[in-house]
Scaffold this motif. Structure first.
Motif, PDB file in Angstrom:
ATOM      1  N   THR A 610       0.855  -1.175   0.000  1.00 47.36           N
ATOM      2  CA  THR A 610       0.000   0.000   0.000  1.00 47.36           C
ATOM      3  C   THR A 610       0.890   1.223   0.000  1.00 47.36           C
ATOM      4  OG1 THR A 610      -1.651   1.259   1.202  1.00 47.36           O
ATOM      5  CG2 THR A 610      -0.264  -0.176   2.507  1.00 47.36           C
ATOM      6  N   SER A 611       0.505   2.173  -0.785  1.00 49.31           N
ATOM      7  CA  SER A 611       1.328   3.358  -0.915  1.00 49.31           C
ATOM      8  C   SER A 611       0.406   4.559  -0.986  1.00 49.31           C
ATOM      9  CB  SER A 611       2.162   3.237  -2.190  1.00 49.31           C
ATOM     10  OG  SER A 611       2.947   4.379  -2.353  1.00 49.31           O
ATOM     11  N   ALA A 612       0.673   5.527  -0.174  1.00 45.88           N
ATOM     12  CA  ALA A 612      -0.166   6.724  -0.171  1.00 45.88           C
ATOM     13  C   ALA A 612       0.705   7.945  -0.420  1.00 45.88           C
ATOM     14  CB  ALA A 612      -0.875   6.856   1.173  1.00 45.88           C
ATOM     15  N   THR A 613       0.306   8.737  -1.374  1.00 37.54           N
ATOM     16  CA  THR A 613       1.033   9.966  -1.667  1.00 37.54           C
ATOM     17  C   THR A 613       0.101  11.142  -1.421  1.00 37.54           C
ATOM     18  OG1 THR A 613       2.255   8.797  -3.358  1.00 37.54           O
ATOM     19  CG2 THR A 613       2.350  11.185  -3.429  1.00 37.54           C
ATOM     20  N   ASP A 614       0.548  12.062  -0.610  1.00 39.27           N
ATOM     21  CA  ASP A 614      -0.270  13.233  -0.317  1.00 39.27           C
ATOM     22  C   ASP A 614       0.486  14.487  -0.683  1.00 39.27           C
ATOM     23  OD1 ASP A 614      -2.855  12.568   1.000  1.00 39.27           O
ATOM     24  OD2 ASP A 614      -1.497  11.333   2.193  1.00 39.27           O
ATOM     25  N   GLY A 615      -0.105  15.245  -1.552  1.00 37.37           N
ATOM     26  CA  GLY A 615       0.519  16.506  -1.933  1.00 37.37           C
ATOM     27  C   GLY A 615      -0.279  17.667  -1.379  1.00 37.37           C
ATOM     28  N   ASN A 616       0.409  18.624  -0.805  1.00 36.98           N
ATOM     29  CA  ASN A 616      -0.242  19.832  -0.322  1.00 36.98           C
ATOM     30  C   ASN A 616       0.526  21.020  -0.860  1.00 36.98           C
ATOM     31  OD1 ASN A 616      -2.445  19.221   1.656  1.00 36.98           O
ATOM     32  ND2 ASN A 616      -0.796  17.942   2.457  1.00 36.98           N
ATOM     33  N   ASN A 617      -0.104  21.747  -1.741  1.00 34.60           N
ATOM     34  CA  ASN A 617       0.542  22.941  -2.254  1.00 34.60           C
ATOM     35  C   ASN A 617      -0.215  24.131  -1.669  1.00 34.60           C
ATOM     36  OD1 ASN A 617       2.145  24.672  -3.612  1.00 34.60           O
ATOM     37  ND2 ASN A 617       1.620  23.946  -5.674  1.00 34.60           N
ATOM     38  N   TYR A 618       0.390  24.728  -0.676  1.00 33.05           N
ATOM     39  CA  TYR A 618      -0.294  25.819   0.023  1.00 33.05           C
ATOM     40  C   TYR A 618       0.256  27.158  -0.456  1.00 33.05           C
ATOM     41  CZ  TYR A 618      -1.595  29.059   3.717  1.00 33.05           C
ATOM     42  OH  TYR A 618      -2.074  30.147   4.397  1.00 33.05           O
ATOM     43  N   PHE A 619      -0.633  27.947  -1.018  1.00 29.39           N
ATOM     44  CA  PHE A 619      -0.246  29.283  -1.441  1.00 29.39           C
ATOM     45  C   PHE A 619      -0.785  30.255  -0.395  1.00 29.39           C
ATOM     46  CE2 PHE A 619      -0.761  26.759  -5.273  1.00 29.39           C
ATOM     47  CZ  PHE A 619       0.428  26.995  -5.932  1.00 29.39           C
ATOM     48  N   SER A 620       0.076  30.778   0.395  1.00 28.40           N
ATOM     49  CA  SER A 620      -0.401  31.737   1.388  1.00 28.40           C
ATOM     50  C   SER A 620      -0.769  33.018   0.647  1.00 28.40           C
ATOM     51  CB  SER A 620       0.680  32.012   2.422  1.00 28.40           C
ATOM     52  OG  SER A 620       1.661  32.859   1.871  1.00 28.40           O
ATOM     53  N   GLN A 621      -1.429  33.906   1.369  1.00 27.56           N
ATOM     54  CA  GLN A 621      -1.853  35.157   0.749  1.00 27.56           C
ATOM     55  C   GLN A 621      -0.655  35.974   0.276  1.00 27.56           C
ATOM     56  OE1 GLN A 621      -4.604  37.453   3.212  1.00 27.56           O
ATOM     57  NE2 GLN A 621      -3.891  39.242   2.092  1.00 27.56           N
ATOM     58  N   ASP A 622       0.534  35.630   0.788  1.00 24.92           N
ATOM     59  CA  ASP A 622       1.733  36.363   0.380  1.00 24.92           C
ATOM     60  C   ASP A 622       2.261  35.900  -0.969  1.00 24.92           C
ATOM     61  OD1 ASP A 622       1.659  37.777   2.729  1.00 24.92           O
ATOM     62  OD2 ASP A 622       2.913  36.314   3.794  1.00 24.92           O
ATOM     63  N   THR A 623       1.803  34.728  -1.434  1.00 25.33           N
ATOM     64  CA  THR A 623       2.355  34.234  -2.691  1.00 25.33           C
ATOM     65  C   THR A 623       1.740  34.979  -3.866  1.00 25.33           C
ATOM     66  OG1 THR A 623       0.658  32.541  -2.862  1.00 25.33           O
ATOM     67  CG2 THR A 623       2.715  31.907  -1.777  1.00 25.33           C
ATOM     68  N   TYR A 624       2.518  35.096  -4.904  1.00 28.24           N
ATOM     69  CA  TYR A 624       2.024  35.768  -6.102  1.00 28.24           C
ATOM     70  C   TYR A 624       0.847  35.028  -6.691  1.00 28.24           C
ATOM     71  CZ  TYR A 624       1.772  37.601 -10.826  1.00 28.24           C
ATOM     72  OH  TYR A 624       1.324  38.153 -11.983  1.00 28.24           O
ATOM     73  N   TYR A 625       0.903  33.692  -6.643  1.00 27.68           N
ATOM     74  CA  TYR A 625      -0.184  32.896  -7.210  1.00 27.68           C
ATOM     75  C   TYR A 625      -1.521  33.304  -6.580  1.00 27.68           C
ATOM     76  CZ  TYR A 625      -3.113  28.952  -8.511  1.00 27.68           C
ATOM     77  OH  TYR A 625      -4.133  28.182  -9.006  1.00 27.68           O
ATOM     78  N   ALA A 626      -1.536  33.391  -5.237  1.00 24.78           N
ATOM     79  CA  ALA A 626      -2.783  33.732  -4.551  1.00 24.78           C
ATOM     80  C   ALA A 626      -3.183  35.175  -4.826  1.00 24.78           C
ATOM     81  CB  ALA A 626      -2.615  33.496  -3.044  1.00 24.78           C
ATOM     82  N   ARG A 627      -2.202  36.074  -4.737  1.00 24.77           N
ATOM     83  CA  ARG A 627      -2.531  37.495  -4.938  1.00 24.77           C
ATOM     84  C   ARG A 627      -3.046  37.733  -6.347  1.00 24.77           C
ATOM     85  NH1 ARG A 627       2.217  40.120  -4.938  1.00 24.77           N
ATOM     86  NH2 ARG A 627       3.538  38.351  -4.446  1.00 24.77           N
TER      87      ARG A 627
END
Lengths: 1183, 447
Positions: A610-627
């Protein structure tokens, strides 16, 4: 040394009985020749009338007539003792008595084995030894790989005590302290051990004797067999070769040391970090093209990077049909079998430690030719500005990005600043090279640390192995790192006689952080950045670059409209990014093996993973992506359609697989004359991979809360005229199920150790095809034969003591999981008008669908010169891809234009040559070499669709992922437009149209037929190999490996003025461009162009033959230096063995055919750089 | 495990497991229904080759030269050879519709209807028959000669694929066989289709009546056309007063809803030379609109100093509408009545339409003193103006050219060359795609 001078036979009836049993079990009809075994039968009487015969000759005759084996220490028979034999139907014992009457020898008979030994000591001697209390010494005799040696002779020197090891290689003998025990076995150097009080259990490993047999075991995942008795093309990598390299992953250790195996480095897959290996070329067009990887008997479903190379004992690569066909439909691309380390019976605790650190150079940001210096770049921008090229982007209400230079020019023109001010600022930019900042702030030296500890040992009833490994890799890209913990345990128990239970547990937990900036670009139409960008101020403070929008607008009007800051500062982005991936992989193996009826054992194996892969890409409000996203989706009235806050993108993937196997094994040796091994079994596999993705908005990382958003509505973007869009939503679910049921069988028969026949077959059924098609399943099979010529009595070539021929024939299979036998539909979202869901037929039914088949015929010779001065092998093979999945055209009135079915064929051939030499072999200094040469070329022989010229360029060489099959051409190939140089007057590139030199680019592009194109050659190396030299001086050893790839081509990039203007895509060729008549004699780079740009001219030049380079190169891949300290060299050392080592990888290119100083092993994308050189230091110890 | 192998049934179940959850073997009524709701396929691939050649638009030589396909260039000048090896989306898309409808019809014939599912079954079956019929009809309009009762029994139609089995080869049926099949399917669909559907892209009873009216008109069977037009308009006679529309810069209305006039929504596939920025409205047609005719300002605009068309009924995707709407059916009924001598009835429909197209209070209804022939002329002219770029002009040219009163010779100037298409020219049938000729060995249209 003890030798078996004779071969014995068995009773004919017994042979037949066993033979019938075998037939029942395997259902294979084996070789009728077996029926004729020992036609003389066994009469325990001898008839021999001959004078002056040596004892050896008599013993041979005894064996021939009676079937009894006779063992003797070689030293005892060294004298040319002869007798006058006059036996006529004389009983065996009488013969023996008469033979030995005048010698100091006597004999014992046990189980049809006669052991000749010295006569017992005199009474006096016996009294002497009687004061010593005899102890029982038991032990196990193995080869250096730990394989039990059955039938080895164990004798207490100077006594009559002799015994033979059992089928597990074990023995028990009584001896006195101070006695010496001699262990001997055919083909191995004898070993002499002193008995002391600790000698209750001895593990004795025999080394293969020089010039004799070389004991190599190969593993198929179903069985382990002597390479000596194999017919197929196996490559065995032992522990030493595996550990020569230092790496976090295991498969890269195959590179440059495995004949026939090529790591494709110039493909899109390898560039994106996906494994891209070919074994003996390419055997499919559209189906899976990667080899099957087996870990501990079962295909490995997880990410192969989860495997710690320190846990791998040996690797076997199965290359031809005979080797691989046992794996049936998944073997078409070859098979790589990894065996993990295990404990050994009756071995005291042994602890191994390995620690190393690898430091890598910074990537070379200056390598890529896709760069234009700031000065030329600015000059070109100024020219375009004068032509009004940027006018549509200046003062455009949709605020497209403008480069700083264009902004200054526009400001000067509009009077915001003076022309002088503009010029001063522009001139300041001319000396800036963004690559300095990239190298300084985005790259660093990589540091990889690796620690590993393992414990192993065993009692007489169980074995154990436990290891823990920790890897911590700091990548060369600032912001990226990985760590991995692996725990591995393997245990076996023998609770009762003949029963073995094994349990293995592997656990991997790895974390990856991916916060780097891999593609610095300004957005809009610009896929890269202007060369005069600066990322940091004088004190290292992050600076903003132009990104996605007009920078003056972002920092001016936009900043006063209540929006979030819209600037993009790359260095802050790395700091603010928080993108992590965690993988947990658990693999549990259990096995039960029961031996019965002496020759049989039955095994049941089960593996759960069994193999579990969890990805979390967190863009805080400071990141350009979020802004940026929040700003874009802000309504003109200021309403935030995306809540102000963080954005979290989650992805999860779960794999679970179950594999079960039942297998019956048989092995029997008739008088060392006939040897039969056979196995049969069945197996069931299920692998389920499910995944889901989601995005949440307004995410608060500290509270774990988010806010709902409207994913359905099309919101007009904040900047008028830039369209509208739905809020991005990655929501998705997937589930893939692979079910297989397989039946397999395999048998090998060896006669007189020199004639070998093998047969293997497998039937697979899978849920990919549906039930009906499975009912018609065709077995994939192989057969092989080998002849060890050097073992023939008539063989006289003493300079070439080993010569063996092998040939095999058979089929492997492959599958394209994207096709199915039944009509399948798939649900899609976002219906064109109503927006709901709908279904579409994705796969028209094809009841005729079947497995892809790869036929391979292999011819080989193995040889070894005297004392192994030179040894090696040569394999030549012919391969044919049959029923490969291909597209064929359908009359469009069927509703479809193409149809994917088993309609394509390919053909290929190749060879693998391996030469090992011992150049110098003295006591203190050894020099050995290993040379490998592989050649392979696959061509398409049948394909139903005729390709077009444009598709030849759209799909390119095939290295970018899509193969363009063209009949009678290599699967991977480069084509180009014929080049006629630059025009003398204009510097424009010239091609050919209808045989005439032409600059009618539109005509050339539309009028050049596929057959008119220049075929440059294959785009993947067709000849490759390595040359490895190892020097050993006392305890110091040095090894370096030179690898080469020959006979292939690549298309290099050059300047495209259109792309330079629209996308800032620079190229150093700009500086070599044609500038005045006569330049065409020294350059092939076309003269500068201004708008309007001709797309066809660019297309022609980009794909012209002048930009195709030869890829051939030779590189010094690596060097390794090791210093060994053993107890022998340093008595007081607390360890058994201590090794310090250093390793340098990716040292450099020694020679390349292209004159542009390019590394052909790169997939040509902007910003690509050669793999940086790394240096490792480490130590290994064992105690 | 051995127990597992022993059980064949279990093995079959294991091997029958779905490899990819996203994939499905169509088996249920809802699967079939969902297959027919593929709007990208069924509602966005009406042929446009006919319109390329129908004279509603002109293009400049530059645009013509820059056309992205040879097909467009050749079709525009009525060349003999059209495709030059290019893929023919008009043909392929329609046969993809036929294939999908056949998958459904084949599936339905093997389906056991569960209790309470008869209504849904009928709707799915009726929809599949309607969609196959309209696809065949569109194919015949583009790739076969105009219907002529005298020669329809021998004129070559199209392959009438009635099965989803890819291995069956179909030859070209005669035109009569084609129309018989189309009409038979449509009439049968009337017994299955519901009167109301959830979305305008799904056919209902009214749409089927409308399509029957359209087809009978094309074959010159005015009595039948009249009766189906009556049936259609009895079910839905809505007509939009253009005075209530609020036109936007580049579309007929700024509302993003479908007009109540619409009966079944489909769009034509797009060709670049007939895009908004390339195609120039034929000046003669433009000038035929009265100043008070709202269509003149609502359908047309000036862009890049040329007259452009912005009157499509597709406000969601901005494509060119070619579906069924009541305005067309009013004109069908009006024409049939005129041809059958019912002047009053004919004028009632014509006046009703136009009063809704003119500025309020400016339209003067046509008097009933007009002769049937005059009314017919008015209706034919009104078809050009009302049904501008609806994919109908090509069929009208094909049928009306057979009547000496309405014969038209089309003329085009490109690059200094003049091209003409005389009435009843064999080039009124497009050639079959080259692939079709090669792979299926079908006889080609002689042009």
């Amino acid at each position: 040394m003890y030798k078996n001078y004779t071969k014995n036979g068995c009773r004919r009836t017994a042979c037949i009985k066993k033979f019938l049993l075998v037939m029942k079990i395997t259902t294979f009809i084996l070789f009728v020749a077996l029926m004729q075994v020992s036609a003389a039968g066994i009469a325990q009487r001898l008839t021999l009338v001959k004078s002056n015969v040596t004892l050896k000759e008599v013993f041979k005759e005894i064996n021939k007539q009676t079937g009894y084996s006779i063992y003797s220490a070689e030293s005892l028979l060294n004298s040319n003792q002869t007798i006058d034999a006059n036996f006529k139907d004389t009983p065996l014992l009488e013969v023996l008595d008469k033979c030995l009457v005048n010698t100091q020898l006597t004999y014992t008979v046990e189980n049809k084995t006669v052991v000749i030994k010295e006569k017992p000591a005199s009474l006096l001697d016996k009294i002497k030894t009687a004061f010593n209390i005899p102890i029982t010494v038991s032990g196990k005799v193995t080869d250096t790989l730990g394989t039990p040696l059955i039938g080895a002779t164990v004798a207490v020197k100077g006594s009559d005590k002799v015994t033979i090891t059992n089928e597990k290689g074990e023995f028990t003998i009584s001896a006195n302290v101070g006695d010496k025990i001699e262990v001997s076995f055919i083909g191995y150097k004898s070993s002499l051990l002193a008995v002391n009080n600790n000698s209750s259990y001895l593990n004795i490993a025999l080394h293969a004797s020089v010039g004799g047999l070389k004991e190599v075991l190969v593993s198929t995942g179903y069985q382990t067999l002597l390479k000596e008795r194999a017919t197929g093309a196996f490559v065995q990598l032992d522990s030493a070769l595996i550990n020569r390299r230092v790496s976090t992953d295991v498969l890269s250790r195959l590179e440059g040391v495995t004949p026939g195996l090529l790591f494709n480095r110039n493909t899109i897959n390898s560039a994106s970090g996906t494994l891209d290996i070919n074994i003996r070329g390419h055997s499919t067009l559209f189906a899976n093209d990667q080899p099957l990887v087996i870990v501990d008997n079962f295909p490995y479903d997880g990410d192969i990077n989860n495997i710690n190379p320190n846990d791998i004992e040996s690797i076997t690569v199965l290359k031809d049909a005979a080797a691989a066909s046992i794996w049936g439909v998944r073997s078409g691309n070859g098979v790589i079998v990894l065996n993990t380390k295990k404990g050994k019976l009756n071995q005291p605790l042994s602890v191994d430690l390995n620690a190393n650190v690898t430091v890598g150079n910074k990537p070379d940001a200056f390598y890529s030719p896709d760069f234009l210096n700031s000065n030329d770049f600015i000059n070109y921008e100024e020219s375009l500005f004068k032509l009004g090229y940027y006018d549509q982007n200046i003062n455009n209400s949709s605020q497209p990005p403008l480069s700083p230079v264009v902004q200054l020019l526009a400001d000067a023109r509009s009077g915001k600043i003076t022309q002088d001010q503009a010029n001063t600022q522009i001139n300041a930019l001319r000396n800036i090279d963004v690559r300095n900042d990239i190298e300084k702030y985005l790259f660093r030296k990589s540091v990889d640390q690796q620690y590993n500890i393992s414990l192993r040992g065993g009692s007489n009833k169980n074995t154990y192995f436990f290891s823990a490994g920790y890897d911590n890799d700091l990548a060369a890209q600032v912001g990226n790192k990985n760590d991995r913990l692996t725990i591995n345990s393997q245990n076996t128990f023998n609770p009762v006689k003949n029963l073995q239970l094994s349990v293995g547990l592997n656990y991997t937990d790895s974390h990856a952080t991916d916060n780097s900036i891999t593609n610095l670009n300004s957005g809009g139409s610009y896929s890269t950045i202007y060369p005069y960008a600066t990322l940091a101020g004088p004190n290292g403070n992050a600076l903003a670059i132009v990104k996605d929008y007009n920078y003056a607008w972002v920092t001016g009007p936009a900043s006063q409209q209540g929006l979030l800051d819209w600037q993009y500062k790359p260095l802050d982005e790395i700091k603010n990014a928080d993108n992590t991936i965690e993988t947990k992989d658990i693999r549990i193996n259990t096995g039960l093996r029961y031996s019965f009826l002496k020759d049989f054992n039955a095994e049941v194996k089960y593996q759960y993973e069994t193999s579990a892969t969890d990805g979390n890409n967190y863009f805080s409000q400071d990141t350009y992506y979020a802004r940026n996203l929040i700003n874009r989706y802000t309504s003109p009235d200021g309403t935030n359609n995306i809540p102000v806050g963080g954005i979290l993108q989650q992805s999860a993937s779960d794999l679970s697989s179950q594999r079960g196997r039942g297998q019956l094994n048989f092995q029997h040796d008739w008088n060392n004359r006939h040897n039969l091994t056979a196995l049969a079994g069945a197996e069931i596999n299920q692998t389920i991979v499910s995944g889901n993705n989601s995005t949440v908005y307004g995410y608060d990382n500290s509270l774990g809360t988010s806010q709902n958003v409207d994913f359905k509505t099309y919101f007009p973007f904040y900047i008028p005229g830039t369209g509208a869009g739905q809020i991005p939503n990655s929501l998705g679910f997937s589930k893939i199920t692979d079910n297989y049921i397989s039946y397999f069988s395999n048998a090998a028969y060896t006669y007189l150790d020199r004639y070998i026949f093998s047969l293997s077959g497998r039937i697979d059924k899978s849920n990919l095809f549906g039930v009906n098609t499975n009912q018609k399943s065709v077995p994939l099979y192989s057969t092989g034969a080998a002849w060890d010529l050097s073992k023939e009595p008539f063989y006289r070539l003493t300079f070439l003591p080993h010569l063996k021929f092998r040939t095999t024939f058979g089929y492997n299979g492959n599958i394209d999981k994207n096709v199915a036998a039944v009509t399948t539909i798939r649900q899609f979202s976002y219906n064109y008008f109503s927006g709901g869901t709908y279904d579409a037929v994705v796969n028209p039914g094809n009841p005729e669908l079947r497995w892809e088949k790869d036929r391979m015929i292999n011819f080989a010779v193995d040889f070894s010169f005297k004392n192994q001065v030179v040894s090696g092998s040569l394999d030549y093979y012919l391969k044919q891809g049959i029923d490969l999945f291909g597209d064929s055209p359908l009359a469009p009135s069927t509703g479809l234009t193409t149809f994917r079915g088993n309609t394509a064929d390919t053909k290929g051939n190749g060879l693998d040559l391996v030469l090992n030499s011992k150049n110098i072999s003295t006591k203190n200094f050894q020099w050995s070499s290993n040379f490998q040469l592989s050649y392979v070329l696959d061509k398409v022989t049948h394909y139903d669709i005729t390709q077009t010229t444009s598709s030849a360029f759209i799909y390119g060489s095939g290295n970018s992922g899509t193969i363009l099959p063209i009949i009678n051409q290599p699967i991977f190939a480069i084509y180009s437009y014929r080049w006629a140089g630059l025009d003398h007057n204009t510097g424009n590139p010239q091609g050919y149209l209808n045989g005439q030199v032409s600059t009618d680019y539109t005509g050339i592009v539309s009028g050049t037929k596929l057959t008119d194109l220049v075929y440059n050659g294959p785009s993947r190396p067709t000849t490759f190999g390595a040359f490895r030299n190892t020097f050993t001086w006392h305890s110091l050893s040095l090894s370096f490996n030179v690898v080469y790839k020959l006979n292939y081509y690549f298309r290099r990039s050059s300047i495209s003025y259109g792309s330079l203007a629209t996308g800032w895509a620079g190229n150093t060729d700009f500086t070599k461009r044609w500038q005045k008549p006569g330049d065409e004699l020294t350059t092939n780079v076309p003269s500068i162009q201004y708008p309007p740009f001709s797309g066809d001219e660019d297309l022609f030049y980009k794909n012209s033959s002048v930009l195709v380079d030869k890829g051939d190169n030779i590189r010094l891949q690596d060097a390794s230096l090791a210093y060994d300290i053993t107890k022998a060299t340093w008595k007081g050392m607390p360890f058994n063995h201590l090794q310090f080592y250093a390793y340098v990888n990716n040292i450099g290119i020694l020679w390349r055919a292209n004159h542009d100083h390019l590394d052909p092993d790169l997939f040509g994308s902007t910003g690509a750089y050669p793999i940086p050189r790394t240096i490792s230091f480490g130590l290994k110890t064992n105690f | 495990m051995s127990a597992f192998f022993a059980s064949c049934k279990k093995e079959d179940a294991f091997l029958a497991e779905k490899p990819n959850e996203a994939l499905e073997v169509p088996s249920s009524l809802s699967d079939y229904q969902s297959l027919l709701q593929n709007e990208g396929l069924f509602n966005n691939s009406d042929p446009n080759l006919g319109s390329l050649a129908a004279g509603e638009f002109n293009v400049t030589s530059d645009v013509w030269l820059a056309a992205s396909t040879m097909t467009e260039r050749n079709a525009y000048i009525w060349a003999k050879d059209i495709y030059q090896g290019e893929v023919v989306n008009d043909w392929n898309g329609l046969y993809r519709q036929v294939y999908t409808a056949n998958v459904v019809l084949d599936g339905l014939s093997n389906l056991k209807i569960a209790q309470g599912q008869q209504t849904l079954f009928n709707e799915v079956k009726g929809t599949a028959m309607f969609l196959r019929a309209i696809a065949f009809y569109n194919l015949v309009q583009t790739f076969a000669l105009p219907y002529n009762k005298a020669s329809a029994g021998t004129d070559l139609g199209i392959p009438l694929r009635l099965s989803s089995d890819l291995n069956i080869k179909y030859q070209r049926a005669t035109e009569q066989q084609c129309y018989d099949q189309i009409l038979q399917d449509l009439k049968l669909s009337l017994t299955f289709l519901p009167s109301k559907v959830s979305f305008i892209t799904r056919p209902n009873l009214t749409a089927a009546n409308a399509l029957l009216a359209r087809i009978y008109l094309a074959t010159g069977d005015y009595a039948q056309a009249l009766s189906y037009a009556d049936a259609c308009l009895a079910q839905n006679g809505a007509i939009v007063d253009y005075n209530t529309l609020s036109p936007a810069d580049y579309s007929l209305t700024s509302n993003s809803t479908y007009l109540p006039e619409e009966l079944f929504h489909t769009d034509m596939i797009s060709y670049t030379i007939f895009s908004f920025t390339s195609a120039i409205v034929d000046t003669t047609i433009y000038q035929s609109y009265d100043q008070n005719d709202l269509r003149k300002s609502m359908f047309f605009t000036i862009y890049d100093s040329h007259l452009r068309f912005k009157g499509s009924y597709d406000y969601i995707q901005y494509n060119n509408f070619s579906g069924l709407a009541t305005d067309e059916i009013y004109l069908v009924r009006s024409e049939c009545n005129a041809r059958l001598g019912n002047v009053t009835a004919a004028l009632a429909d014509l006046n009703l339409l136009l009063v809704n197209r003119y500025k309020t209070g400016t339209f003067v209804p046509y008097p009933s003193s007009l002769t049937a022939d005059q009314v017919l002329q008015l209706v034919i002219n009104e078809r050009i103006k009302e049904l501008y770029y609806r994919g109908l002009r090509w069929t009208d040219l094909r049928r009306l050219n057979q009547d000496a009163r309405f014969k038209v010779t089309l003329t085009r100037m490109i690059n200094g060359n003049t091209y003409t298409l005389p009435p009843n020219d064999p080039r009124y049938a497009y050639p079959l795609p080259d692939q079709e000729i090669q792979l299926n060995n079908l006889p080609q249209n002689q042009r």
